[in-house]
Design a protein around this motif. Structure first.
Motif: not given
Length: 811
Positions: A442-443, A396-397, A484-486, A478-480
């Motif tokens: 978004l990605f 959660t951001t 998180k994906a990385f 998108r940046k966040r």
């Protein structure tokens, strides 16, 4: 509207049941169908009462062939299906309707709604369900300070009923409802949103932070109904009013009507009922199965229960008569067996409400309370996967942008790396599904293999809730998400089980290499995740961190060489001197490797150096020695350059060779042999654009090699010797092949090699005797059972005359 208690509502239901039974005796098309008996516990009467209230809230569609009449009998709710036997209601019996003009030009409005705002008709149900959710949310919020608002109606829910024979869809909610004035303001004025006004009031009173979880703009979202309906009827009852009003409008009309509802059977305790009379081409939306599917797709995670009217069945045993058996004779008496009773299982059909959105949004729960099995089950169910994901990330951001998300790395391989659009990310706004069709909003493309859900409460959308607007909030999201994906992928690479990341790299390694080419902002996150072969890795992939750890103390750079195969890379002449020094070299054998490395340029302050290019510095220069060698071979270098002409940029003394006589290296800013091969394949056969880059090659010679020493002597003694020039041509063409380049004329090179071979072997074996020796074994190696060869003696031939043969004898 009604202040009736539960007891009075039950009485009304009984009256309705008796009336339906009377009508059924006149014209009935279906037999009564019993609901299977239900266990009666302590709470059974209360459950039946709640169910009856919900049934009263459901609409009775006039003229429909599948209208359900419900009654309470022997403790069970029984459903019947009748055709309407009543004549059409005389319009003179209805209260007069007030006609109102729209405040906007309707033809333009409908054209905008149908052709511009929405690209998919099925979103009408999402919009209307979202509006119903707004009304329920608003009522729940206001009831905190005014509990009386909840006393007249059933529980907070949404119910959807269909009539597929007549093409009618009815959506009923038990929310706040609307007064007559609110009907005019909300549905008569385009983009006038009761939700927006409510939020504004909350903000002004500084209470918006308590519960502002309302989805949308009712003014425009409501008109999405005209995507599929020719006529829309809105019947609404507000707890603030004693009267129920009906709004009625048509798609091609410039006005609408509002009247008071007088029909007792159509009164609702509280809330709003929307009745959509579908267009001829859109009557498929009236099928119960399709409505249920749309609810599960778009509104699965709405916080209020959504019920759909579905046909169900239950099995029961019934008695059947068996045919008489044959007459049996026993002696003179005849006896006939009696008929036997048998039972069989049949399926009885009935209609009932079915909860459609029973799945709770897992991303709203605390990650500490969700097990791995629950994540895996959610992943497989949501994305139709059959294998557990390799990793997941639930987060959660907070701050200027707030959203919840769960991301997954699938275990199945994604083949198409060039597909920019992906349906892997499902976007929700306040738990209402918006879209999964994105083109990098978004990605990024290289992370298109990541799957997940994103739920935002404050994401700015356009009026159709379909297309993301370019905004600062979207960029921050998108940046966040990328970060998180990385982090999730990095967790896989740090796993104690090395096979986990090897499996990931096999599936998605090309995607990360693409990220190294396209996303410079995330180079620091991508580089540790890359894997390559190396000259010391024994055919195993290593990370850049492992390479840096194995570097020699005097080594300053990260060395690499690109080739078309692992075998070619390992045997390239460029590695000779580095192998002697035990320097590790990355072997780039994938077509994307070299481009990815060049875009990274460095890692942990270590520059990437291509050992197949000029000016290679291994840190062991002996300037005096190099000066002497250059003076000794300067004339030879000039001689070679004059012979080769524009084929090379210059001829130098090499410091990277130990066993090979020469090598052809690329210019510092030119293409390597591997890159030239790739670009040749991309040029569609037109090599004119490659001429400049192809000519930038440097021919390096090894002064310690015997061939180069021989050519140096030939240059000084007889530079015009045809044999020496021929050797030089063959040497250059051979160096091209060993260095990874393609000769311009392979047939010419083959002819020169054949000619040199012929000269080398000419007369070498011709002087030996053509007679085959009697013994092929050397004398000291002959086996024991083989006698030593005896040199044959020359004897004079003797002529022998044949003997005469008599007749009849055989020779």
């Amino acid at each position: 509207m009604l202040g009736a208690s539960r007891r009075s509502l039950c009485a009304a239901a009984a009256a309705r049941s008796r009336a339906a039974a009377g009508a059924a005796s006149a014209v009935s098309t279906d037999a009564a169908v019993s609901v299977p008996p239900r266990p009666v516990g302590n709470g059974a009467p209360q459950q039946q009462q709640k169910r009856l209230l919900s049934a009263l809230a459901a609409p009775r569609i006039s003229g429909a062939s599948n209208v359900a009449s419900l009654k309470l009998m022997d403790g069970a709710l029984i459903g019947r299906r009748y055709e309407s036997s009543a004549a059409a209601v005389d319009s003179t019996d209805l209260p007069p309707a007030e006609k109102h003009e729209y405040q906007a030009e309707v033809n333009r409005l409908m054209d905008l709604i149908v052709h511009s705002l929405y690209s998919n008709k099925e979103v009408f149900l999402r919009e209307l369900v979202s509006n119903a959710s707004d009304a329920l949310d608003k009522l729940r919020y206001l009831s905190v300070t005014d509990p009386e608002l909840l006393k007249d109606g059933p529980e907070l829910d949404i119910r959807i009923q269909t009539d597929k024979d007549n093409g009618i869809v009815t959506i009923t909610d038990s929310g706040i409802g609307m007064t007559k004035q609110e009907l005019v303001e909300s549905l008569g004025t385009i983009a006038s949103s009761g939700t927006a006004k409510f939020l504004k009031a909350l903000k002004e009173s500084q209470e918006a932070g308590m519960d502002s979880n309302l989805i949308g703009q009712f003014g425009v979202g409501f008109y999405s109904a005209f995507l599929v309906a020719d006529k829309v009827v809105v019947s609404t009852k507000s707890p603030k009013s004693d009267k129920q009003y009906v709004w009625e409008g048509e798609a091609d009309s410039s006005s609408y009507t509002i009247r008071e509802e007088k029909d007792p059977e159509k009164l609702i305790p509280r809330g709003t009922r929307l009745t959509l009379y579908l267009k001829r081409d859109d009557k498929g939306f009236a099928h119960p199965e399709r409505i249920q599917k749309l609810v599960k797709n778009y509104s699965q995670f709405v916080s209020f229960p959504i019920y759909t009217w579905q046909e169900k069945g239950f099995t029961k045993e019934v008695e059947v008569d068996e045919d008489p058996t044959e007459i049996k004779k026993e002696g003179d008496a005849e006896t006939q067996t009696e008929k036997k009773k048998k039972t069989k299982t049949v399926v009885e059909k009935y209609w009932d409400w079915e909860l459609t959105n029973e799945t709770q949004p897992i991303w709203l729960r605390n990650p500490k309370e969700v097990s791995t099995d629950e994540y895996n089950e959610f992943f497989k169910k949501t994305f139709n996967e059959y294998l557990d994901p390799l990793a997941s990330s639930h987060f959660t951001t907070e701050g200027e942008v707030e959203f919840r998300s769960i991301l997954f790395v699938p275990a199945t391989k994604k083949e198409d790396i060039t597909d920019r659009k992906t349906k892997n990310i499902r976007l929700y706004v306040k738990r209402v599904f918006i879209s999964d069709d994105f083109d990098g909003e978004l990605f990024p493309r290289y992370l298109s293999f990541v799957k997940g859900v994103v739920d935002s409460n404050d994401l700015p959308l356009n009026v159709s809730r379909e297309i993301l607007q370019e905004s600062r909030i979207v960029r921050i999201m998108r940046k966040r998400l990328v970060r998180k994906a990385f982090d999730m992928i990095l967790g896989i690479s740090c796993s104690e089980n090395r096979d986990d990341y090897e499996r990931f790299w096999e599936n998605y390694g090309k995607f990360l290499k693409l990220g190294a080419m396209e996303d410079k902002e995330n180079h620091k996150r991508i580089a540790p995740l890359l894997r390559f072969f190396s000259s010391q890795s024994n055919d195993e992939l290593i990370s850049l961190d492992e390479y840096v750890e194995n570097m020699k103390p005097e080594q300053k750079d990260i060395y690499f060489v690109a080739a078309d195969s692992l075998s070619s890379a390992k045997n390239a002449p460029f590695l000779e001197k580095l192998t002697e020094k035990e320097y590790e070299v990355l072997l780039l054998v994938d077509p994307m490797d070299e481009v990815a490395i060049q875009n990274l340029s460095s890692y942990k302050d270590k520059k990437f150096v291509d050992i197949s290019k000029e000016d290679l510095d291994l840190g062991d220069k002996d300037e005096e020695r190099e000066k002497e060698i250059k003076q000794e071979f300067s004339q030879t270098c000039d001689w070679i350059k004059n012979r080769l002409g524009d084929k090379v940029a210059r001829v130098d003394i090499s410091n990277r060779l130990s066993s090979s006589p020469c090598v052809l290296v690329a210019a510092k800013f030119g293409w390597s042999a591997n890159m030239e091969r790739l670009m040749r394949a991309q040029s569609m056969g037109d090599t004119s654009s490659l001429d400049f880059m192809r000519s930038r090659k440097v021919f390096e010679i090894n002064p310690e090699h015997e061939i180069i020493k021989g050519l140096n002597a030939a240059c000084r003694n007889n530079p015009d010797d045809p044999e020496a020039l021929k050797v030089l041509d063959v040497l250059f063409e051979t160096a091209m092949i060993s260095s990874g380049f393609t000769p311009d004329n392979p047939a010419e090179l083959s002819g020169k090699i054949y000619e040199m071979m012929s000269s080398a072997i000419a007369g070498k074996w011709s002087s030996q005797s053509h007679a085959q020796p009697a013994n092929f074994y050397p004398e000291h190696d002959a086996p024991e059972h083989v006698a030593p060869a005896v040199e044959p003696m020359a004897v004079e031939a003797e002529v022998v005359e044949p003997e005469p043969v008599e007749s009849g004898q055989q020779k």
